[in-house]
Design a protein around this motif. Structure first.
Motif, PDB file in Angstrom:
ATOM      1  N   LYS A  47      10.282  -7.145  11.276  1.00  0.00           N
ATOM      2  CA  LYS A  47       9.605  -6.012  11.905  1.00  0.00           C
ATOM      3  C   LYS A  47       8.800  -5.227  10.865  1.00  0.00           C
ATOM      4  CE  LYS A  47      11.804  -7.120  15.651  1.00  0.00           C
ATOM      5  NZ  LYS A  47      11.112  -7.818  16.776  1.00  0.00           N
ATOM      6  N   ASP A  48       7.671  -4.704  11.300  1.00  0.00           N
ATOM      7  CA  ASP A  48       6.804  -3.893  10.443  1.00  0.00           C
ATOM      8  C   ASP A  48       7.490  -2.556  10.158  1.00  0.00           C
ATOM      9  OD1 ASP A  48       4.788  -2.354   9.278  1.00  0.00           O
ATOM     10  OD2 ASP A  48       3.215  -3.220  10.516  1.00  0.00           O
ATOM     11  N   VAL A  49       7.651  -2.219   8.874  1.00  0.00           N
ATOM     12  CA  VAL A  49       8.296  -0.949   8.508  1.00  0.00           C
ATOM     13  C   VAL A  49       7.324  -0.007   7.803  1.00  0.00           C
ATOM     14  CG1 VAL A  49      10.653  -1.837   8.432  1.00  0.00           C
ATOM     15  CG2 VAL A  49       9.219  -2.034   6.406  1.00  0.00           C
ATOM     16  N   SER A  50       6.021  -0.224   8.004  1.00  0.00           N
ATOM     17  CA  SER A  50       5.037   0.725   7.488  1.00  0.00           C
ATOM     18  C   SER A  50       5.238   2.076   8.176  1.00  0.00           C
ATOM     19  CB  SER A  50       3.620   0.211   7.754  1.00  0.00           C
ATOM     20  OG  SER A  50       3.435  -1.085   7.224  1.00  0.00           O
ATOM     21  N   PHE A  51       4.914   3.154   7.475  1.00  0.00           N
ATOM     22  CA  PHE A  51       5.119   4.465   8.091  1.00  0.00           C
ATOM     23  C   PHE A  51       4.134   5.490   7.534  1.00  0.00           C
ATOM     24  CE2 PHE A  51       7.737   4.641   4.260  1.00  0.00           C
ATOM     25  CZ  PHE A  51       7.433   5.900   3.748  1.00  0.00           C
ATOM     26  N   LEU A  52       3.963   6.543   8.289  1.00  0.00           N
ATOM     27  CA  LEU A  52       3.248   7.747   7.853  1.00  0.00           C
ATOM     28  C   LEU A  52       4.113   8.927   8.232  1.00  0.00           C
ATOM     29  CD1 LEU A  52       0.776   9.350   6.838  1.00  0.00           C
ATOM     30  CD2 LEU A  52      -0.133   9.220   9.173  1.00  0.00           C
ATOM     31  N   ARG A  53       4.415   9.798   7.273  1.00  0.00           N
ATOM     32  CA  ARG A  53       5.285  10.933   7.562  1.00  0.00           C
ATOM     33  C   ARG A  53       4.694  12.229   7.003  1.00  0.00           C
ATOM     34  NH1 ARG A  53      10.318  10.626   3.192  1.00  0.00           N
ATOM     35  NH2 ARG A  53       9.032  10.469   1.318  1.00  0.00           N
ATOM     36  N   LEU A  54       5.097  13.321   7.618  1.00  0.00           N
ATOM     37  CA  LEU A  54       4.779  14.643   7.088  1.00  0.00           C
ATOM     38  C   LEU A  54       5.843  14.971   6.054  1.00  0.00           C
ATOM     39  CD1 LEU A  54       3.222  17.328   7.099  1.00  0.00           C
ATOM     40  CD2 LEU A  54       4.718  18.082   8.966  1.00  0.00           C
ATOM     41  N   LYS A  55       5.450  14.953   4.788  1.00  0.00           N
ATOM     42  CA  LYS A  55       6.428  15.139   3.719  1.00  0.00           C
ATOM     43  C   LYS A  55       6.681  16.621   3.433  1.00  0.00           C
ATOM     44  CE  LYS A  55       7.280  13.914  -1.150  1.00  0.00           C
ATOM     45  NZ  LYS A  55       8.565  13.229  -0.918  1.00  0.00           N
ATOM     46  N   ILE A  68       0.848  -1.188   0.000  1.00  0.00           N
ATOM     47  CA  ILE A  68       0.000   0.000   0.000  1.00  0.00           C
ATOM     48  C   ILE A  68       0.886   1.241   0.000  1.00  0.00           C
ATOM     49  CG2 ILE A  68      -1.744   1.320   1.254  1.00  0.00           C
ATOM     50  CD1 ILE A  68      -2.672  -1.281   2.528  1.00  0.00           C
ATOM     51  N   TYR A  69       0.643   2.135  -0.943  1.00  0.00           N
ATOM     52  CA  TYR A  69       1.241   3.464  -0.961  1.00  0.00           C
ATOM     53  C   TYR A  69       0.090   4.474  -0.894  1.00  0.00           C
ATOM     54  CZ  TYR A  69       5.573   1.322  -2.682  1.00  0.00           C
ATOM     55  OH  TYR A  69       6.715   0.547  -2.839  1.00  0.00           O
ATOM     56  N   TYR A  70       0.190   5.476  -0.036  1.00  0.00           N
ATOM     57  CA  TYR A  70      -0.909   6.422   0.048  1.00  0.00           C
ATOM     58  C   TYR A  70      -0.379   7.806   0.420  1.00  0.00           C
ATOM     59  CZ  TYR A  70      -0.567   5.656   5.121  1.00  0.00           C
ATOM     60  OH  TYR A  70      -0.120   5.567   6.409  1.00  0.00           O
ATOM     61  N   GLY A  71      -1.196   8.789   0.185  1.00  0.00           N
ATOM     62  CA  GLY A  71      -0.862  10.154   0.537  1.00  0.00           C
ATOM     63  C   GLY A  71      -2.122  10.989   0.642  1.00  0.00           C
ATOM     64  N   PHE A  72      -2.066  12.045   1.406  1.00  0.00           N
ATOM     65  CA  PHE A  72      -3.204  12.956   1.519  1.00  0.00           C
ATOM     66  C   PHE A  72      -2.694  14.312   1.974  1.00  0.00           C
ATOM     67  CE2 PHE A  72      -2.783  10.736   5.554  1.00  0.00           C
ATOM     68  CZ  PHE A  72      -2.857  11.754   6.503  1.00  0.00           C
ATOM     69  N   LEU A  79       1.280  18.072   3.400  1.00  0.00           N
ATOM     70  CA  LEU A  79       1.202  16.866   2.573  1.00  0.00           C
ATOM     71  C   LEU A  79       1.774  15.691   3.363  1.00  0.00           C
ATOM     72  CD1 LEU A  79       0.689  15.420  -0.144  1.00  0.00           C
ATOM     73  CD2 LEU A  79       3.008  16.085  -0.825  1.00  0.00           C
ATOM     74  N   PHE A  80       0.985  14.650   3.515  1.00  0.00           N
ATOM     75  CA  PHE A  80       1.408  13.447   4.233  1.00  0.00           C
ATOM     76  C   PHE A  80       1.589  12.297   3.243  1.00  0.00           C
ATOM     77  CE2 PHE A  80      -0.798  16.056   7.283  1.00  0.00           C
ATOM     78  CZ  PHE A  80      -0.055  15.926   8.444  1.00  0.00           C
ATOM     79  N   GLN A  81       2.527  11.425   3.545  1.00  0.00           N
ATOM     80  CA  GLN A  81       2.814  10.281   2.674  1.00  0.00           C
ATOM     81  C   GLN A  81       3.084   9.067   3.561  1.00  0.00           C
ATOM     82  OE1 GLN A  81       6.701  10.004   0.563  1.00  0.00           O
ATOM     83  NE2 GLN A  81       5.465  10.070  -1.283  1.00  0.00           N
ATOM     84  N   GLY A  82       2.652   7.898   3.094  1.00  0.00           N
ATOM     85  CA  GLY A  82       2.878   6.701   3.890  1.00  0.00           C
ATOM     86  C   GLY A  82       2.855   5.433   3.070  1.00  0.00           C
ATOM     87  N   THR A  83       3.269   4.352   3.707  1.00  0.00           N
ATOM     88  CA  THR A  83       3.204   3.024   3.107  1.00  0.00           C
ATOM     89  C   THR A  83       2.620   2.060   4.140  1.00  0.00           C
ATOM     90  OG1 THR A  83       5.414   2.328   3.842  1.00  0.00           O
ATOM     91  CG2 THR A  83       5.269   3.467   1.719  1.00  0.00           C
ATOM     92  N   GLY A  84       2.128   0.942   3.666  1.00  0.00           N
ATOM     93  CA  GLY A  84       1.554  -0.048   4.567  1.00  0.00           C
ATOM     94  C   GLY A  84       1.833  -1.460   4.108  1.00  0.00           C
TER      95      GLY A  84
END
Length: 462
Positions: free
Chosen positions: A447-455, A359-363, A377-382
């Motif tokens: 380990k889970d390396v999913s993340f959400l960051r403020l881009k 999963i790649y997402y952004g909002f 702008l936020f960006q993340g992966t899952g």
């Protein structure tokens, strides 16, 4: 865990070769094979390969219903079956259905012994795993651990990047004129290699072939680890069965002729065939019984037993399968997949979801307050995992214990609280020979390396 010795219905039956069904449940697909009197994959009553889209039970149920319909058409719908399951996603379902689970290497070796007894090497690519099995002397298996780079998932992602289907990517690759160097260890790095080529007018045909070449390079360099690939090589798995361009890159890279590159007609279902062959040793059951257990398993709360990941007592160590070196309380406890009482290569299976995010997402958001404007702008992966290795898991590894440690060194198992399993490090030790058990590649270190960051954050005043 699957206990294949305690269910009385699984005792060896008396008559040979009834209808035998093998299921191979992988990370992205389910394969099924039905054998009658012949042990040859070319004489199967039924074989199929389907993507399960994370709905394993529905896909398995659909396959079993289709198998039953086929047998009804042959006038054999009332005959009992012997069913075995293999594959990285099959352990929990085998447990729920009370059928034997066959470790993948055992299943594939069984099938190879029947079809290609002169094989020297197996190269198999799956949806999220890759493996090489060397024959001759002691059997040796090498697997890619938790990284999905260079597998079917990687190819799917690259096809999406190029806005084509996987089949179209394959067709493009057969028309290539040159090969570009592309990283396949990580989907993110591969994208950073591919996008500039496309932006500069590179031909899609050349990029497609380069993607397949990257898969070959990752498999050969990452898994052979210096061991020579020679002799008769059998290529298995869905990507190598369906993608002619990928086959071409392997053959040309390894400089193989027709006598040494073997692509079985049903190479996508070989592990399922091996599971069907192995089912000969176990008891019979009806289709209705299997389908009933499958339906009831949907309501099951626990798919796999909650075996503590660390040993909590010496008695527990003595009651468990033999592991690596001298095992102590607080060491990692591995699952004995084939039930032989020894943890070894035959107990390896796919771990983790791979480090290519599914999963790649952004909002984004905009806010106006008077003359101030704020935008973010936020960006993340899952759904991505990473296997940790090196000093990440081996503090005090050198003989004098002087290696670097990280701040989480306090998050470790302690003899003061031996039942605490919620820690980062198992039992600590000093020296490279002090504990070979805890540094094995295992799900403990995934380990889970999913993340959400403020881009990006913009603040302006007008």
């Amino acid at each position: 865990m699957v206990d294949i010795a305690t269910d009385a219905s699984l005792k060896p039956a008396s008559h040979p070769k009834p209808l035998r069904v093998g299921l191979d449940i992988g990370s992205t697909t389910v394969k099924a094979v039905v054998l009658d009197q012949s042990d040859s994959l070319g004489d199967t009553l039924f074989s199929d390969y389907r993507r399960h889209h994370a709905n394993v039970r529905a896909t398995v149920a659909g396959l079993l219903v289709d198998i039953h319909k086929k047998l009804v058409d042959l006038g054999r719908g009332d005959e009992p079956i012997r069913l075995s399951i293999t594959g990285s996603g099959g352990l929990a379902l085998a447990d729920n259905l009370h059928v034997p689970f066959i470790q993948e290497v055992i299943a594939e070796t069984e099938a190879i012994d029947k079809e290609y007894p002169q094989a020297d090497v197996i190269i198999e690519l799956g949806g999220e795993d890759a493996k090489i099995i060397f024959f001759g002397g002691a059997l040796e298996e090498r697997m890619n651990g938790s990284c999905a780079g260079g597998t079917g998932a990687f190819i799917d992602q690259m096809a999406t990047l190029m806005n084509v289907t996987v089949n179209e990517l394959d067709e493009l690759s057969l028309k290539h004129e040159k090969i570009y160097p592309i990283a396949s260890r990580c989907g993110v790095f591969a994208k950073s290699d591919i996008q500039p080529i496309l932006n500069q007018g590179g031909r899609k045909e050349d990029v497609a072939a380069s993607i397949f070449q990257a898969v070959v390079d990752q498999t050969v360099a990452g898994l052979t680890q210096g061991r020579e690939l020679k002799g008769k090589i059998v290529f298995l798995g869905g990507p190598l069965h369906f993608l002619m361009g990928l086959r071409q890159r392997f053959v040309e890279t390894l400089k193989l002729d027709a006598d040494h590159a073997v692509f079985p007609e049903d190479g996508d279902c070989f592990a399922a065939m091996g599971a069907a062959l192995c089912s000969s040793d176990y008891g019979e059951r009806s289709f209705d019984e299997v389908l009933d257990r499958l339906e009831k398993s949907v309501d099951s709360v626990g798919l796999v037993d909650t075996m503590p990941p660390l040993f909590t007592s010496q008695a527990e160590i003595e009651d468990h399968a033999t592991q690596f070196g001298t095992v102590h309380v607080g060491d990692i406890k591995y699952r004995d997949l084939n039930g032989d009482g020894v943890i070894d290569n035959y107990d390896k299976t796919v771990i983790g979801r791979g480090d290519v995010p599914r999963i790649y997402y952004g909002f984004g958001a905009d806010l106006q307050i008077g003359d101030f404007s704020i935008s973010a702008l936020f960006q993340g992966t899952g759904q991505a995992d990473r296997y940790l290795d090196g000093i990440c898991i081996k503090p005090f590894w050198d003989d004098e214990g002087r290696d670097n440690v990280f701040a989480n060194i306090h998050d470790r198992w302690s003899p003061d609280d031996p039942t605490n399993q919620d820690v980062f490090y198992p039992r600590m030790y000093v020296g490279s020979d002090a504990n070979t058990n805890n540094v094995q590649k295992s799900s403990w270190w995934v380990k889970d390396v999913s993340f959400l960051r403020l881009k990006q954050l913009n603040i302006s005043y007008n």
